[in-house]
Design a protein around this motif. Structure first.
Motif, PDB file in Angstrom:
ATOM      1  N   ARG A  99      55.344  51.602  43.103  1.00  7.51           N
ATOM      2  CA  ARG A  99      55.175  51.919  41.685  1.00  7.51           C
ATOM      3  C   ARG A  99      54.804  50.680  40.870  1.00  7.51           C
ATOM      4  N   ILE A 100      55.414  49.551  41.206  1.00  3.46           N
ATOM      5  CA  ILE A 100      55.070  48.309  40.509  1.00  3.46           C
ATOM      6  C   ILE A 100      53.630  47.919  40.803  1.00  3.46           C
ATOM      7  N   ASN A 101      53.191  48.129  42.055  1.00  5.46           N
ATOM      8  CA  ASN A 101      51.807  47.808  42.402  1.00  5.46           C
ATOM      9  C   ASN A 101      50.831  48.649  41.593  1.00  5.46           C
ATOM     10  N   ILE A 102      51.104  49.946  41.449  1.00  5.58           N
ATOM     11  CA  ILE A 102      50.216  50.802  40.670  1.00  5.58           C
ATOM     12  C   ILE A 102      50.111  50.295  39.235  1.00  5.58           C
ATOM     13  N   ARG A 103      51.234  49.939  38.656  1.00  8.57           N
ATOM     14  CA  ARG A 103      51.258  49.528  37.247  1.00  8.57           C
ATOM     15  C   ARG A 103      50.633  48.147  37.041  1.00  8.57           C
ATOM     16  N   THR A 104      51.031  47.190  37.877  1.00 11.12           N
ATOM     17  CA  THR A 104      50.478  45.843  37.702  1.00 11.12           C
ATOM     18  C   THR A 104      49.002  45.784  38.096  1.00 11.12           C
ATOM     19  N   SER A 105      48.625  46.481  39.166  1.00  5.52           N
ATOM     20  CA  SER A 105      47.220  46.465  39.585  1.00  5.52           C
ATOM     21  C   SER A 105      46.321  47.040  38.505  1.00  5.52           C
ATOM     22  N   SER A 106      46.737  48.152  37.916  1.00  2.00           N
ATOM     23  CA  SER A 106      45.917  48.771  36.873  1.00  2.00           C
ATOM     24  C   SER A 106      45.760  47.830  35.680  1.00  2.00           C
ATOM     25  N   ILE A 107      46.818  47.106  35.343  1.00  2.00           N
ATOM     26  CA  ILE A 107      46.741  46.170  34.212  1.00  2.00           C
ATOM     27  C   ILE A 107      45.860  44.973  34.556  1.00  2.00           C
ATOM     28  N   PHE A 108      46.058  44.387  35.745  1.00  2.00           N
ATOM     29  CA  PHE A 108      45.280  43.211  36.115  1.00  2.00           C
ATOM     30  C   PHE A 108      43.794  43.545  36.262  1.00  2.00           C
ATOM     31  N   ILE A 109      43.481  44.714  36.831  1.00  2.00           N
ATOM     32  CA  ILE A 109      42.081  45.122  36.960  1.00  2.00           C
ATOM     33  C   ILE A 109      41.451  45.276  35.577  1.00  2.00           C
ATOM     34  N   THR A 110      42.200  45.862  34.644  1.00  2.00           N
ATOM     35  CA  THR A 110      41.690  46.015  33.276  1.00  2.00           C
ATOM     36  C   THR A 110      41.497  44.660  32.611  1.00  2.00           C
ATOM     37  N   LEU A 111      42.452  43.753  32.800  1.00  2.10           N
ATOM     38  CA  LEU A 111      42.320  42.415  32.225  1.00  2.10           C
ATOM     39  C   LEU A 111      41.116  41.669  32.802  1.00  2.10           C
ATOM     40  N   ILE A 112      40.842  41.882  34.083  1.00  3.72           N
ATOM     41  CA  ILE A 112      39.667  41.260  34.696  1.00  3.72           C
ATOM     42  C   ILE A 112      38.394  41.789  34.048  1.00  3.72           C
ATOM     43  N   ILE A 227      27.146  44.177  36.831  1.00  3.16           N
ATOM     44  CA  ILE A 227      27.423  45.613  36.685  1.00  3.16           C
ATOM     45  C   ILE A 227      28.361  46.092  37.782  1.00  3.16           C
ATOM     46  N   LEU A 228      28.170  45.569  38.997  1.00  2.00           N
ATOM     47  CA  LEU A 228      29.021  45.978  40.119  1.00  2.00           C
ATOM     48  C   LEU A 228      30.483  45.621  39.881  1.00  2.00           C
ATOM     49  N   ILE A 229      30.729  44.496  39.189  1.00  2.00           N
ATOM     50  CA  ILE A 229      32.113  44.121  38.867  1.00  2.00           C
ATOM     51  C   ILE A 229      32.799  45.264  38.133  1.00  2.00           C
ATOM     52  N   PHE A 230      32.138  45.754  37.101  1.00  2.29           N
ATOM     53  CA  PHE A 230      32.743  46.785  36.257  1.00  2.29           C
ATOM     54  C   PHE A 230      32.744  48.146  36.943  1.00  2.29           C
ATOM     55  N   VAL A 231      31.703  48.427  37.721  1.00  2.00           N
ATOM     56  CA  VAL A 231      31.649  49.710  38.430  1.00  2.00           C
ATOM     57  C   VAL A 231      32.758  49.795  39.468  1.00  2.00           C
ATOM     58  N   VAL A 232      32.985  48.695  40.222  1.00  2.00           N
ATOM     59  CA  VAL A 232      34.058  48.685  41.222  1.00  2.00           C
ATOM     60  C   VAL A 232      35.413  48.868  40.550  1.00  2.00           C
ATOM     61  N   ASN A 233      35.635  48.165  39.441  1.00  4.31           N
ATOM     62  CA  ASN A 233      36.900  48.321  38.714  1.00  4.31           C
ATOM     63  C   ASN A 233      37.101  49.763  38.255  1.00  4.31           C
ATOM     64  N   MET A 234      36.048  50.367  37.717  1.00  5.33           N
ATOM     65  CA  MET A 234      36.155  51.727  37.212  1.00  5.33           C
ATOM     66  C   MET A 234      36.372  52.730  38.347  1.00  5.33           C
ATOM     67  N   LEU A 235      35.693  52.515  39.486  1.00  9.45           N
ATOM     68  CA  LEU A 235      35.859  53.423  40.616  1.00  9.45           C
ATOM     69  C   LEU A 235      37.268  53.336  41.210  1.00  9.45           C
ATOM     70  N   CYS A 270      44.762  48.803  47.737  1.00  4.25           N
ATOM     71  CA  CYS A 270      44.987  47.402  48.101  1.00  4.25           C
ATOM     72  C   CYS A 270      43.983  46.911  49.138  1.00  4.25           C
ATOM     73  N   CYS A 271      43.298  47.847  49.820  1.00 11.16           N
ATOM     74  CA  CYS A 271      42.273  47.452  50.790  1.00 11.16           C
ATOM     75  C   CYS A 271      40.931  47.178  50.122  1.00 11.16           C
ATOM     76  N   LEU A 272      40.721  47.760  48.944  1.00 10.71           N
ATOM     77  CA  LEU A 272      39.429  47.632  48.273  1.00 10.71           C
ATOM     78  C   LEU A 272      39.427  46.625  47.144  1.00 10.71           C
ATOM     79  N   ASP A 273      40.596  46.197  46.697  1.00 11.64           N
ATOM     80  CA  ASP A 273      40.636  45.206  45.618  1.00 11.64           C
ATOM     81  C   ASP A 273      39.901  43.909  45.961  1.00 11.64           C
ATOM     82  N   PRO A 274      39.868  43.462  47.243  1.00 10.70           N
ATOM     83  CA  PRO A 274      39.076  42.261  47.541  1.00 10.70           C
ATOM     84  C   PRO A 274      37.605  42.375  47.160  1.00 10.70           C
ATOM     85  N   LEU A 275      37.075  43.612  47.041  1.00  8.29           N
ATOM     86  CA  LEU A 275      35.707  43.770  46.548  1.00  8.29           C
ATOM     87  C   LEU A 275      35.579  43.243  45.119  1.00  8.29           C
ATOM     88  N   ILE A 276      36.644  43.412  44.344  1.00 11.76           N
ATOM     89  CA  ILE A 276      36.649  42.906  42.968  1.00 11.76           C
ATOM     90  C   ILE A 276      36.541  41.384  42.982  1.00 11.76           C
TER      91      ILE A 276
END
Length: 307
Positions: A99-112, A227-235, A270-276
């Motif tokens: 649950r912490i991963n879902i919450r922190t990941s969503s925030i960090f991805i948005t901040l990025i 553009i891919l940065i933002f598309v990957v984050n949104m996907l 967590c497997c796809l975040d390295p694409l970011i």
């Protein structure tokens, strides 16, 4: 299903194929996610350090994903054996890491996404705001805030699991222990707001890049990477977080199987975040001594390429 209390409904071997499928999914996520995030964190710290706000945010995202990956062996063991010998405290910790991963990941991805947007639209005026110190403070606030908000949830979950004296149904029927609708609805609304921020950032970036003239193939390729940065984050949001968010708004009745599937799906993030990391940091796989500053990408990579 055997029942002791409302929160102690334990699985039987009648649906063993479904539980085995969960064990296989978590096992694959563990095999891919653990080494990939460990490698990504090592590269981020070794090659990029924490000299830019984007790198700081990505280090924290990698740490969050790594914590989730470290909890997956417990999920694999439970779904493979349908037995939990580790006690309610360990179960609570493993559930809360997800649950912490879902919450922190969503925030960090948005901040990025926001950081990249500001760097693109306001490359000079944002220099005083986009600093490593500011990013460290933001990340510290995120971790402290999320952990503090999780304390009541941890207590409720732990007390609920303690009632299961004989068999602890860890990871199963988690929604049955949630009596209040306020926290799930608040989390769902918050995640939807973050999704809208990512969508808006993607739209703004596309509009800004269309208005800027292209100057050669290198410039066009850089635009595509941006553009891919933002598309990957949104996907990542739409595929892994949005279904889980919608589930939070559903009634509790008869959704245990749906919840199990959506948690499996959300864990794959967590497997796809390295694409970011790859698309957000120029020359991600290169040593910092070999990276060169590209004038055409100055607004996005200047913080990474300065020694």
């Amino acid at each position: 299903m055997n029942t002791s209390t409302n929160s102690c409904i334990v699985p039987t071997f009648e649906d063993s194929n479904r539980y085995l499928a969960s064990a296989v999914v978590y096992g694959l996520v563990l095999v891919v996610g653990l080494p990939l995030n460990t490698l990504s964190l090592w590269i981020l710290l070794r090659s990029h350090g924490c000299r830019s706000p984007c790198a700081v945010l990505m280090v924290n995202l990698a740490v969050s994903d790594l914590l989730l990956a470290l909890s997956l062996p417990l999920r694999v063991h439970y779904y493979a054996t349908l037995h939990w010998p580790f006690g309610p405290a360990t179960c609570t910790g493993a559930i809360m890491l997800f649950r912490i991963n879902i919450r922190t990941s969503s925030i960090f991805i948005t901040l990025i996404s926001v950081d990249r947007l500001i760097a693109l639209v306001f490359p000079l005026r944002s220099r005083s705001l986009r600093t490593s110190a500011c990013a460290f403070k933001c990340c510290a606030v995120v971790w402290i805030l999320i952990i503090c908000l999780c304390i009541p949830e941890i207590m409720r979950l732990f007390n609920s699991l303690k009632q299961c004296s004989e068999i602890i149904p860890c990871f199963e029927n988690q929604s049955r222990s949630e009596n209040s609708k306020v926290f799930p609805i608040s989390q769902a609304v918050f995640l939807l707001i973050l999704l809208l921020v990512n969508i808006a950032s993607t739209v703004v970036v596309i509009i800004v890049l269309k208005k800027r003239p292209s100057a050669g193939a290198a410039k066009v390729n850089n635009k595509m990477n941006v553009i891919l940065i933002f598309v990957v984050n949104m996907l990542v949001f739409m595929i892994f977080f949005l279904p889980f968010t919608i589930q939070l708004l559903m009634p509790n009745e008869n959704k245990a199987q749906v919840l199990r599937v959506l948690i499996c799906l959300a864990s794959v993030n967590c497997c796809l975040d390295p694409l970011i990391y790859y698309f957000s940091l120029d020359s991600f796989w290169q040593d910092k001594g070999k990276r060169q500053t590209d004038v055409g990408t100055y607004s996005l990579s200047r913080s990474m390429d300065r020694s």
